[in-house]
Design a protein around this motif. Structure first.
Motif, PDB file in Angstrom:
ATOM      1  N   LYS A 168      -6.127   0.020  -4.584  1.00 33.31           N
ATOM      2  CA  LYS A 168      -6.466  -0.208  -5.900  1.00 33.31           C
ATOM      3  C   LYS A 168      -7.109   1.731  -6.854  1.00 33.31           C
ATOM      4  N   ILE A 169      -7.536   1.812  -5.561  1.00 31.18           N
ATOM      5  CA  ILE A 169      -7.637   3.938  -5.570  1.00 31.18           C
ATOM      6  C   ILE A 169      -6.708   4.249  -5.860  1.00 31.18           C
ATOM      7  N   ILE A 170      -5.925   4.173  -5.476  1.00 34.51           N
ATOM      8  CA  ILE A 170      -4.601   5.320  -5.197  1.00 34.51           C
ATOM      9  C   ILE A 170      -3.551   4.837  -6.448  1.00 34.51           C
ATOM     10  N   HIS A 171      -3.961   4.072  -6.905  1.00 29.38           N
ATOM     11  CA  HIS A 171      -2.791   2.624  -7.680  1.00 29.38           C
ATOM     12  C   HIS A 171      -3.433   3.306  -8.964  1.00 29.38           C
ATOM     13  N   SER A 172      -4.761   3.236  -9.020  1.00 30.51           N
ATOM     14  CA  SER A 172      -5.603   2.960 -10.690  1.00 30.51           C
ATOM     15  C   SER A 172      -4.912   4.618 -10.957  1.00 30.51           C
ATOM     16  N   SER A 173      -4.718   3.975 -12.432  1.00 32.85           N
ATOM     17  CA  SER A 173      -4.376   5.640 -13.503  1.00 32.85           C
ATOM     18  C   SER A 173      -5.203   6.487 -13.456  1.00 32.85           C
ATOM     19  N   SER A 174      -6.299   6.406 -13.315  1.00 30.27           N
ATOM     20  CA  SER A 174      -7.684   6.944 -13.868  1.00 30.27           C
ATOM     21  C   SER A 174      -7.473   8.619 -12.253  1.00 30.27           C
ATOM     22  N   PHE A 175      -6.778   8.003 -10.866  1.00 32.20           N
ATOM     23  CA  PHE A 175      -6.950   8.442  -9.937  1.00 32.20           C
ATOM     24  C   PHE A 175      -6.360   9.885  -9.886  1.00 32.20           C
ATOM     25  N   GLU A 232     -11.386   0.210   2.957  1.00 33.24           N
ATOM     26  CA  GLU A 232     -10.485  -1.523   3.436  1.00 33.24           C
ATOM     27  C   GLU A 232      -9.170  -0.963   2.499  1.00 33.24           C
ATOM     28  N   LEU A 233      -7.940  -1.706   3.089  1.00 37.39           N
ATOM     29  CA  LEU A 233      -7.312  -0.968   2.691  1.00 37.39           C
ATOM     30  C   LEU A 233      -6.493  -1.687   1.242  1.00 37.39           C
ATOM     31  N   GLU A 234      -7.254  -2.853   0.695  1.00 41.15           N
ATOM     32  CA  GLU A 234      -6.977  -3.180  -0.868  1.00 41.15           C
ATOM     33  C   GLU A 234      -8.007  -2.199  -1.439  1.00 41.15           C
ATOM     34  N   LYS A 235      -9.026  -1.726  -1.464  1.00 45.50           N
ATOM     35  CA  LYS A 235      -9.517  -0.761  -2.195  1.00 45.50           C
ATOM     36  C   LYS A 235      -8.998   0.354  -1.897  1.00 45.50           C
ATOM     37  N   ILE A 236      -8.349   1.045  -0.654  1.00 44.59           N
ATOM     38  CA  ILE A 236      -7.014   1.939  -1.076  1.00 44.59           C
ATOM     39  C   ILE A 236      -6.196   2.075  -1.782  1.00 44.59           C
ATOM     40  N   LEU A 256       0.531  -1.107  -0.679  1.00 39.42           N
ATOM     41  CA  LEU A 256      -0.321  -0.610   0.019  1.00 39.42           C
ATOM     42  C   LEU A 256       0.664   1.023   0.169  1.00 39.42           C
ATOM     43  N   LEU A 257       2.428   1.221   1.051  1.00 33.68           N
ATOM     44  CA  LEU A 257       3.222   1.936   0.918  1.00 33.68           C
ATOM     45  C   LEU A 257       4.031   1.623   0.602  1.00 33.68           C
ATOM     46  N   LYS A 258       4.405   2.057  -0.470  1.00 32.25           N
ATOM     47  CA  LYS A 258       6.389   1.163  -0.055  1.00 32.25           C
ATOM     48  C   LYS A 258       7.459   2.864   0.581  1.00 32.25           C
ATOM     49  N   PRO A 259       8.320   2.354   0.859  1.00 32.09           N
ATOM     50  CA  PRO A 259       9.102   3.677   0.987  1.00 32.09           C
ATOM     51  C   PRO A 259       9.792   4.243  -0.046  1.00 32.09           C
ATOM     52  N   ALA A 260      10.404   5.206  -0.024  1.00 31.83           N
ATOM     53  CA  ALA A 260      10.746   5.834  -1.342  1.00 31.83           C
ATOM     54  C   ALA A 260      12.350   4.944  -1.536  1.00 31.83           C
ATOM     55  N   LEU A 265      -4.385   8.064   4.763  1.00 30.73           N
ATOM     56  CA  LEU A 265      -5.122   8.396   6.470  1.00 30.73           C
ATOM     57  C   LEU A 265      -6.837   8.385   5.797  1.00 30.73           C
ATOM     58  N   PHE A 266      -6.719   9.457   4.878  1.00 30.06           N
ATOM     59  CA  PHE A 266      -8.412  10.321   4.691  1.00 30.06           C
ATOM     60  C   PHE A 266      -8.968   9.135   4.168  1.00 30.06           C
ATOM     61  N   TYR A 267      -8.778   8.388   3.060  1.00 32.43           N
ATOM     62  CA  TYR A 267      -9.917   7.500   3.240  1.00 32.43           C
ATOM     63  C   TYR A 267      -9.711   6.163   4.130  1.00 32.43           C
ATOM     64  N   ARG A 268      -8.909   5.761   5.176  1.00 34.27           N
ATOM     65  CA  ARG A 268      -9.234   4.850   6.285  1.00 34.27           C
ATOM     66  C   ARG A 268      -9.841   6.185   6.902  1.00 34.27           C
TER      67      ARG A 268
END
Lengths: 254, 254
Positions: free
Chosen positions: A67-74, A61-65, A27-31, A53-56
């Motif tokens: 998908k959302i933030i990784h989607s290209s159309s985000f 759900e973390l899995e949905k988050i 979900l969040l990988k370090p730089a 954190l906004f989504y949380r």
DNA sequence: GCTTGACCTTTACGTAGCGGAAAGGTTTAT
DNA sequence: ATAAACCTTTCCGCTACGTAAAGGTCAAGC
């Protein structure tokens, strides 16, 4: 600025375990990872964590988050605006709960009477909200602003005793309606009693009673999902049954 | 009134599984079991469930809830009042978050610049203190662009803790203003409280408070569309109402 | 009287989102 | 040089249910 796990954790108010978990599930990988295997986060990750954190906060759900933030159309801006809308909704929800707790206190002190339904307003979540958004305007357009406003005004002017009486009536209506439903006949004595109680109840909020308006309101109970849901809580088809009873009561059943 | 699991579940907006689970862990047992083994709940259970849901809403673990409501010294009235307090706190917290999201939108659109710390206000609460020692300098450098031009200088010297306090005040102002608007009277106690909160808020950004300047700013809220829009989010005419309240508060209402 | 469907029951395994401990390596301060 | 305070991975545990599975009950309609 660069942050290690703990520093970022402290900054964001989460645990370092949480950050490691977010890394683990992708979900969040370090730089980057430094020579000793430490996780190093940069400013891009900070913004991403904020989004997460906004989504949380909204219970996504973390899995949905992911998908959302990784989607290209985000679209962050749009997402933020949606956040705002939902937070405002949640705030309204909370306000409902606060009202509920205040009413419960008043109920406890014997100042008012609460119906069983009422005791749980605010706990049930979006259903009501959604309906409000969908039907709120429509109702006003369909049945007139005037009437709604006037009834609101009249409600504000009620004494506590009158208000309690009103609430008792409401509870009685539900009880009688429930009993009447077992007969299955909207013309039955019990059903007609329900309709009469309903008329009394209306008299508290309406300036002038008319059979036409009463019948119109009954029809609304069937047309409008909010009201249908309210009465159908007792039993499926309760709103329809009540409408039929009122149509007979007002003599508008043709 | 008597309810089966599903009916109570629907009434309260929880799942029937939840009710069975609450029975299983001894949190909420039905009033009785009928001849077919069905769970039957009565009005006492309804009230108890309501209490449970209040606690659950506040994030209390079920085991703790159990201990609380089963303890002999349990005072429902006091509990309810505590619920109210906490819910109101949560509401303020939510308002902070909303402010944050609005700022983030502004940040995104390039209207303001947010510090890393700022991006997480509202998510965390007390951890802020610690950060001050560690990141103090950096913050002070970044806070600059934040506010309206004339208050920049003083804001740059604020600690994160003070900044958080400022945001809390801001949220409180909106909250109180909203409540005051329902009275419709800018001289009402609530309206005057709003004006006083507003004075406190100003004290963070102004070197020296004066009634003249306060009244002048209030007038600006009406004259300047940007500010009018900000306050009218609450309700149309809110800016005007606030101005009138402040004019009375400062004694410049002639 | 029989079927259908919507209820109800218990048992039991699965899941999300971490918390916390164990066993060890690294960095920093004194 | 040594302690304190970081960091790492691995793994087991927990809460508050969701979700079958397998079966009993009840009212309605044919």
């Amino acid at each position: 600025m660069e942050y290690t796990v703990q520093k970022l954790a402290q900054l964001a108010g989460v645990s370092s375990r949480t950050l490691r978990y977010y890394d683990e599930i992708g979900l969040l990988k370090p730089a980057r990872i430094n020579s000793s295997g430490y996780r190093i986060y940069g400013s891009a990750e900070i913004d991403k964590l904020q989004q997460i954190l906004f989504y949380r906060e909204l219970g996504v759900e973390l899995e949905k988050i992911k998908k959302i933030i990784h989607s290209s159309s985000f679209d962050s801006l749009k997402a933020l605006q949606e956040h705002r809308t939902k937070l405002v909704e949640n705030k309204k929800q909370l306000e409902l709960l606060i009202t509920n707790v205040e009413k419960t206190i008043a109920n406890y002190e014997g100042r008012i009477v609460m119906s069983d339904q009422e005791k749980f307003t605010g706990f049930k979540q979006k259903l009501i909200n959604d309906n409000e958004a969908k039907y709120g305007k429509e109702i006003r357009a369909k049945y007139g602003n005037e009437k709604v406003d006037r009834s609101n005004q009249k409600l504000m002017g009620l004494t506590p005793e009158q208000y309690a009486e009103l609430q008792k009536l409401e509870a009685e209506i539900m009880d009688t309606l429930q009993a009447a439903l077992t007969t299955g006949d909207p013309a039955s004595e019990l059903a007609q009693e329900t309709a009469d109680l309903h008329r009394q109840w209306l008299s508290y909020t309406w300036d002038k009673y008319s059979e036409e308006a009463h019948a119109g309101l009954a029809q609304m109970y069937v047309d409008d999902a909010r009201f249908t849901a309210y009465y159908d809580r007792i039993q499926a088809g309760a709103a329809k049954f009540l409408r039929d009873a009122i149509l007979i009561y007002t003599g508008k059943n043709k």
